[in-house]
Motif scaffolding. Structure first.
Motif, mmCIF file in Angstrom:
data_model
loop_
_atom_site.group_PDB
_atom_site.id
_atom_site.type_symbol
_atom_site.label_atom_id
_atom_site.label_comp_id
_atom_site.label_asym_id
_atom_site.label_seq_id
_atom_site.Cartn_x
_atom_site.Cartn_y
_atom_site.Cartn_z
ATOM 1 N N ASP A 1 -60.669 -5.247 -21.703
ATOM 2 C CA ASP A 1 -60.008 -3.955 -22.105
ATOM 3 C C ASP A 1 -60.567 -3.499 -23.137
ATOM 4 O OD1 ASP A 1 -58.138 -4.384 -19.982
ATOM 5 O OD2 ASP A 1 -56.642 -5.507 -21.241
ATOM 6 N N GLN B 1 -50.785 -4.200 -27.674
ATOM 7 C CA GLN B 1 -51.745 -4.620 -26.496
ATOM 8 C C GLN B 1 -52.370 -6.195 -26.681
ATOM 9 O OE1 GLN B 1 -54.801 -1.762 -24.979
ATOM 10 N NE2 GLN B 1 -54.308 -0.691 -26.842
ATOM 11 N N GLY C 1 -60.236 -7.835 -25.869
ATOM 12 C CA GLY C 1 -60.615 -6.482 -25.772
ATOM 13 C C GLY C 1 -61.453 -5.908 -26.763
#
Length: 106
Positions: free
Chosen positions: A46, A86, A11
């Motif tokens: 992401d 995350q 990400g």
């Protein structure tokens, strides 16, 4: 470049995303804002979060006691923990067991 060498991108984080004045609380986008989110969308990865520009982050890091450790309940520490959660989820968490990469020398 990461795709060419098969490095997974977990990400993108927007560092120094904004500045909140410690005196008045006004938010200012000193270095623009939203570029990391737009790039994440463009690349299909992401968007992990926004880290603010704040003197406390710099001071605690430079002093050897990062903000997550020295001020764990601060809003800044919460930003870092949310990003870390995350990433941890993406790599499989505590039960993850992946084989190492296969290295081929030709």
């Amino acid at each position: 470049m990461f795709r060419r060498v098969d490095v997974p991108v977990l990400g993108i984080v927007e560092n120094m995303s904004y500045f909140c004045c410690p005196n008045c609380g006004h938010r200012t986008d000193i270095f623009s804002h939203g570029g990391a989110r737009a790039e994440a969308e463009k690349l299909g990865v992401d968007f992990l979060g926004e880290v603010p520009l704040d003197i406390a982050i710099r001071e605690t890091s430079d002093g050897g006691a990062p903000i997550v450790m020295s001020q764990p309940d601060s809003p800044h520490a919460k930003v870092y923990r949310a990003i870390a959660a995350q990433v941890w989820a993406k790599v499989g968490g505590a039960g993850a067991r992946r084989a190492g990469p296969r290295i081929v020398v030709e």
